[in-house]
Design an enzyme around this catalytic site. Structure first.
Site, PDB file in Angstrom:
ATOM      1  N   ASP A 190       0.844  -1.195   0.000  1.00  0.00           N
ATOM      2  CA  ASP A 190       0.000   0.000   0.000  1.00  0.00           C
ATOM      3  C   ASP A 190       0.881   1.248   0.000  1.00  0.00           C
ATOM      4  OD1 ASP A 190      -2.358   1.463   0.049  1.00  0.00           O
ATOM      5  OD2 ASP A 190      -2.552   1.406   2.226  1.00  0.00           O
ATOM      6  N   CYS A 195     -20.630 -12.992  -3.990  1.00  0.00           N
ATOM      7  CA  CYS A 195     -21.518 -12.059  -3.286  1.00  0.00           C
ATOM      8  C   CYS A 195     -22.994 -12.381  -3.530  1.00  0.00           C
ATOM      9  CB  CYS A 195     -21.235 -10.622  -3.726  1.00  0.00           C
ATOM     10  SG  CYS A 195     -19.777  -9.885  -2.951  1.00  0.00           S
ATOM     11  N   CYS A 234     -23.902  -4.916   2.762  1.00  0.00           N
ATOM     12  CA  CYS A 234     -22.931  -3.825   2.925  1.00  0.00           C
ATOM     13  C   CYS A 234     -23.480  -2.505   2.411  1.00  0.00           C
ATOM     14  CB  CYS A 234     -21.608  -4.174   2.248  1.00  0.00           C
ATOM     15  SG  CYS A 234     -21.708  -4.512   0.479  1.00  0.00           S
ATOM     16  N   CYS A 294     -13.774   3.063   9.405  1.00  0.00           N
ATOM     17  CA  CYS A 294     -15.100   2.470   9.575  1.00  0.00           C
ATOM     18  C   CYS A 294     -15.037   1.006   9.180  1.00  0.00           C
ATOM     19  CB  CYS A 294     -16.110   3.217   8.696  1.00  0.00           C
ATOM     20  SG  CYS A 294     -17.799   2.586   8.788  1.00  0.00           S
TER      21      CYS A 294
END
Length: 354
Positions: free
Chosen positions: A142, A196, A202, A249
């Site tokens: 990252d 999914c 979500c 979050c």
């Protein structure tokens, strides 16, 4: 220097996966460098300005989606997964439901993951060099323009879910990713299939409705963006939706049914440090800048700085109960030297007086 021509690359890829497990990674996969589909999705996302003020998303052209432009000679990519979940999800949910609690995204409770993964990936690269000889490579965590989730999906580590996080059907989504770009022609693994289905959990749980459609996240509304990436004022209309979330979050992961398979991390570095998993809003709002730096030493949290930390906590206090202690703490911050802190404290104080 070109790799040894007599190498058995299939055997080497199998050894890389074993070495990765020996180093503590939960999974290693290998992908090729064709990210054309991901590039198209990225360009569509950028065209809609969903990246907000994250100007680094556009600063490198197509290097993000064309690995050989970022690291010349790249032929294959080793993708690694490292679990980080420090506590049961039920504990996290209890913290979110306590308006006096300071909720920090679970990935940031321990040591900065960049350092942990980079060191471990370097050890893996050293092991590869011990067999392949000197080879061209570069380690990423990252830390550069890399489409890590698209790469991990192609490497078979999981699929990109509707919330844009990577999901593994045996391990959920509570994990970090890292990569080694290599000039070795390693055989690619089979990409992961999407599981999914019709689930919309979500999208429905997102506190700011940032997941505007399946697989499309408007970062400008995302709590993680607002509390970590955004340098200026948090839009007033979104402040009440942040609740007690002061750094990141986890709602979309906490609700995901695939995370029933997630396992707690065994990494000591990812365990909560300095009480960040149990701290109250009033406690962390009272930190001086020196205390903030001391208590976030070695943590990913430090990157936002003391001013944005106070900005975030002020909003959370404004979303909590109208206790006199909270009002007094906010009144004291009305004299802070930075306008960002003063403005958010004034907003929170006004909200508690309603």
């Amino acid at each position: 220097m070109p790799p040894t021509p007599s190498l058995d690359y299939m055997q080497l890829s199998q050894r890389i996966k074993r070495w990765g497990e020996d180093l503590g990674f939960q999974q290693i996969g290998i992908s090729d460098t064709d990210l054309s589909q991901a590039e198209a999705r990225l360009m569509h996302w950028l065209a809609r300005d969903f990246h907000g003020d994250m100007h680094y998303m556009t600063a490198h052209g197509v290097k993000r989606s064309r690995p050989a432009l970022l690291q010349p000679g790249t032929l294959s990519i080793v993708s690694a997964r490292l679990d980080y979940l420090p506590e049961q999800s039920s504990v996290s949910k209890q913290r979110l439901q306590d308006p006096a609690a300071a909720f920090v995204s679970r990935y940031a409770l321990g040591r900065d993951y960049h350092k942990v993964l980079r060191n471990r990936l370097q050890k893996l690269a050293d092991k590869i060099a011990g067999v392949a000889g000197p080879f061209g490579y570069r380690v990423f965590t990252d830390s550069a323009p890399v489409l890590e989730k698209a790469i991990a999906e192609k490497a078979g580590l999981g699929w990109i879910g509707k919330h844009s996080n990577l999901i593994n059907r045996r391990a959920g989504s509570w994990f970090f990713l890292g990569e080694i770009y290599t000039d070795l022609p390693l055989p690619a693994d089979t990409p992961a299939a999407n599981h999914c289905g019709q689930c919309q959990a979500c999208l429905e749980v997102c506190p700011t409705q940032a997941i505007v459609a399946p697989y499309q996240v408007d970062a400008r509304r995302c709590v993680s963006y607002l509390t970590i990436e955004l340098h200026g004022a948090i839009p007033e209309a979104l402040r009440p939706l942040l609740g007690n979330r002061i750094y990141g979050c986890d709602d979309c992961q906490l609700i995901c049914p695939w995370n029933r398979f997630a396992k707690l991390s065994a990494e000591a570095d990812f365990m909560p440090r300095r009480g960040l998993d149990s701290a109250g809003l009033l406690e962390v709002f009272g930190w001086s800048e020196s205390e903030f730096l001391q208590k976030t030493e070695g943590s990913a949290i430090r990157r936002i700085g003391h001013v944005r930390w106070l900005r975030n906590v002020a909003v959370a206090l404004g979303n909590g109960p109208a206790m006199e202690a909270a009002k007094q703490a906010l009144r004291e911050r009305l004299h802070h030297p930075h306008a960002l802190v003063r403005e958010h404290s004034a907003w929170a104080l006004a909200k508690l007086r309603q």
